[in-house]
Design a protein around this motif. Structure first.
Motif, PDB file in Angstrom:
ATOM      1  N   ALA A 248       0.818  -1.215   0.000  1.00  0.00           N
ATOM      2  CA  ALA A 248       0.000   0.000   0.000  1.00  0.00           C
ATOM      3  C   ALA A 248       0.850   1.263   0.000  1.00  0.00           C
ATOM      4  O   ALA A 248       0.447   2.292  -0.540  1.00  0.00           O
ATOM      5  CB  ALA A 248      -0.943   0.003   1.199  1.00  0.00           C
ATOM      6  N   GLU A 249       2.044   1.197   0.559  1.00  0.00           N
ATOM      7  CA  GLU A 249       2.907   2.381   0.638  1.00  0.00           C
ATOM      8  C   GLU A 249       3.684   2.645  -0.654  1.00  0.00           C
ATOM      9  O   GLU A 249       4.217   3.738  -0.826  1.00  0.00           O
ATOM     10  CB  GLU A 249       3.891   2.242   1.802  1.00  0.00           C
ATOM     11  N   ILE A 250       3.745   1.678  -1.551  1.00  0.00           N
ATOM     12  CA  ILE A 250       4.491   1.883  -2.793  1.00  0.00           C
ATOM     13  C   ILE A 250       3.792   2.953  -3.625  1.00  0.00           C
ATOM     14  O   ILE A 250       2.635   2.818  -3.989  1.00  0.00           O
ATOM     15  CB  ILE A 250       4.637   0.567  -3.588  1.00  0.00           C
ATOM     16  N   GLY A 251       4.492   4.037  -3.871  1.00  0.00           N
ATOM     17  CA  GLY A 251       3.956   5.143  -4.654  1.00  0.00           C
ATOM     18  C   GLY A 251       2.986   6.030  -3.891  1.00  0.00           C
ATOM     19  O   GLY A 251       2.408   6.947  -4.466  1.00  0.00           O
ATOM     20  N   ASP A 252       2.817   5.777  -2.595  1.00  0.00           N
ATOM     21  CA  ASP A 252       1.908   6.580  -1.788  1.00  0.00           C
ATOM     22  C   ASP A 252       2.533   7.938  -1.500  1.00  0.00           C
ATOM     23  O   ASP A 252       3.752   8.113  -1.557  1.00  0.00           O
ATOM     24  CB  ASP A 252       1.609   5.841  -0.479  1.00  0.00           C
ATOM     25  N   LYS A 253       1.702   8.898  -1.147  1.00  0.00           N
ATOM     26  CA  LYS A 253       2.200  10.250  -0.912  1.00  0.00           C
ATOM     27  C   LYS A 253       3.197  10.317   0.233  1.00  0.00           C
ATOM     28  O   LYS A 253       4.126  11.107   0.202  1.00  0.00           O
ATOM     29  CB  LYS A 253       1.057  11.235  -0.738  1.00  0.00           C
ATOM     30  N   THR A 254       3.039   9.478   1.259  1.00  0.00           N
ATOM     31  CA  THR A 254       4.011   9.516   2.354  1.00  0.00           C
ATOM     32  C   THR A 254       5.346   8.903   1.940  1.00  0.00           C
ATOM     33  O   THR A 254       6.384   9.314   2.442  1.00  0.00           O
ATOM     34  CB  THR A 254       3.468   8.824   3.614  1.00  0.00           C
ATOM     35  N   GLN A 255       5.324   7.952   1.023  1.00  0.00           N
ATOM     36  CA  GLN A 255       6.587   7.425   0.510  1.00  0.00           C
ATOM     37  C   GLN A 255       7.299   8.511  -0.299  1.00  0.00           C
ATOM     38  O   GLN A 255       8.506   8.710  -0.154  1.00  0.00           O
ATOM     39  CB  GLN A 255       6.361   6.193  -0.360  1.00  0.00           C
ATOM     40  N   LEU A 256       6.559   9.225  -1.122  1.00  0.00           N
ATOM     41  CA  LEU A 256       7.146  10.307  -1.905  1.00  0.00           C
ATOM     42  C   LEU A 256       7.641  11.433  -0.997  1.00  0.00           C
ATOM     43  O   LEU A 256       8.696  12.023  -1.246  1.00  0.00           O
ATOM     44  CB  LEU A 256       6.140  10.829  -2.930  1.00  0.00           C
ATOM     45  N   ALA A 257       6.900  11.706   0.065  1.00  0.00           N
ATOM     46  CA  ALA A 257       7.340  12.717   1.029  1.00  0.00           C
ATOM     47  C   ALA A 257       8.640  12.271   1.703  1.00  0.00           C
ATOM     48  O   ALA A 257       9.543  13.094   1.923  1.00  0.00           O
ATOM     49  CB  ALA A 257       6.261  12.963   2.074  1.00  0.00           C
ATOM     50  N   THR A 258       8.764  10.988   2.011  1.00  0.00           N
ATOM     51  CA  THR A 258       9.987  10.473   2.636  1.00  0.00           C
ATOM     52  C   THR A 258      11.177  10.615   1.692  1.00  0.00           C
ATOM     53  O   THR A 258      12.275  10.986   2.122  1.00  0.00           O
ATOM     54  CB  THR A 258       9.791   9.003   3.066  1.00  0.00           C
ATOM     55  N   ILE A 259      10.972  10.340   0.413  1.00  0.00           N
ATOM     56  CA  ILE A 259      12.042  10.530  -0.569  1.00  0.00           C
ATOM     57  C   ILE A 259      12.473  11.992  -0.585  1.00  0.00           C
ATOM     58  O   ILE A 259      13.676  12.306  -0.535  1.00  0.00           O
ATOM     59  CB  ILE A 259      11.586  10.077  -1.973  1.00  0.00           C
ATOM     60  N   ALA A 260      11.494  12.902  -0.638  1.00  0.00           N
ATOM     61  CA  ALA A 260      11.801  14.335  -0.677  1.00  0.00           C
ATOM     62  C   ALA A 260      12.498  14.797   0.602  1.00  0.00           C
ATOM     63  O   ALA A 260      13.444  15.591   0.558  1.00  0.00           O
ATOM     64  CB  ALA A 260      10.522  15.134  -0.910  1.00  0.00           C
ATOM     65  N   LEU A 261      12.036  14.304   1.749  1.00  0.00           N
ATOM     66  CA  LEU A 261      12.660  14.684   3.018  1.00  0.00           C
ATOM     67  C   LEU A 261      14.098  14.184   3.112  1.00  0.00           C
ATOM     68  O   LEU A 261      14.984  14.898   3.593  1.00  0.00           O
ATOM     69  CB  LEU A 261      11.835  14.142   4.186  1.00  0.00           C
ATOM     70  N   ALA A 262      14.343  12.971   2.662  1.00  0.00           N
ATOM     71  CA  ALA A 262      15.708  12.430   2.698  1.00  0.00           C
ATOM     72  C   ALA A 262      16.618  13.206   1.745  1.00  0.00           C
ATOM     73  O   ALA A 262      17.807  13.398   2.036  1.00  0.00           O
ATOM     74  CB  ALA A 262      15.709  10.949   2.346  1.00  0.00           C
ATOM     75  N   ALA A 263      16.077  13.651   0.636  1.00  0.00           N
ATOM     76  CA  ALA A 263      16.865  14.474  -0.284  1.00  0.00           C
ATOM     77  C   ALA A 263      17.162  15.826   0.351  1.00  0.00           C
ATOM     78  O   ALA A 263      18.250  16.383   0.165  1.00  0.00           O
ATOM     79  CB  ALA A 263      16.117  14.655  -1.604  1.00  0.00           C
TER      80      ALA A 263
END
Length: 189
Positions: free
Chosen positions: A113-128
């Motif tokens: 369910a988390e694959i491609g979810d907005k919180t996964q994308l937010a985590t990518i952006a936050l780590a960047a």
């Protein structure tokens, strides 16, 4: 830097999860199995694995992109995620989980369910945005996920209604847009 990355990750993921399909999944699993501890453990492990992979990708992107661009990208992505949250999730069939116990069902279904979810994308952006804060982003985003889902697992149907879900989406969308705007304003100050 650790505290900032941790606090921002926790807050944004917790807000982003309000009214999300994973809360509905938490509710469904709690209703089916009536075993909150194994469900929470499955959710936590799936979130840690998924968000660690997301943070790794974000760190990879951080080495390739100028920090000011990353901040701008983060602000724009939060605004876009907020607008995306205004679009209701479609009821997705994630499997019925009858063959597995509550831990395995929660782990597998949450990871998917988390694959491609907005919180996964937010985590990518936050780590960047916080490349030296890998652990802060992963633990903060996992804590945010748990803060949003534990009440749903424990309280079940009493917290879920169509009207409540609509307002939860609207409020969390507004907060994402607000955080995005603040992030973008920080670039010009």
């Amino acid at each position: 830097m650790f505290v900032e990355a941790f606090a921002v990750s926790t807050a944004l993921v917790a807000i982003g999860e309000i009214g999300d399909k994973t809360q509905l999944l938490s509710f469904a699993l709690a209703q089916r199995y009536r075993s909150p501890w194994p469900i929470m453990a499955g959710v936590l492990l799936a979130t840690l694995l998924n968000h660690a992979l997301s943070a790794w990708l974000g760190n990879l992107l951080a080495g390739l992109i100028d920090p000011r661009w990353l901040t701008g990208l983060l602000g724009v992505s939060f605004i876009l995620l907020g607008l995306w949250m205004l679009i209701p999730d479609k009821d997705e069939e994630l499997g019925n989980g009858h063959r597995f116990g509550p831990f395995v069902a929660a782990f597998v279904l949450f990871f998917i369910a988390e694959i491609g979810d907005k919180t996964q994308l937010a985590t990518i952006a936050l780590a960047a945005r916080f490349p030296e804060g890998f652990m802060a982003v992963v633990t903060g985003s996992a804590l945010g996920m748990m803060l949003a889902n534990i009440p749903v697992i424990w309280l079940g149907a009493r917290l879920i209604s169509k009207r409540g879900e609509l307002w939860a989406h609207r409020i969390s969308a507004g907060l994402f847009v607000l955080f995005g705007a603040i992030t973008l304003l920080a670039l010009v100050w």
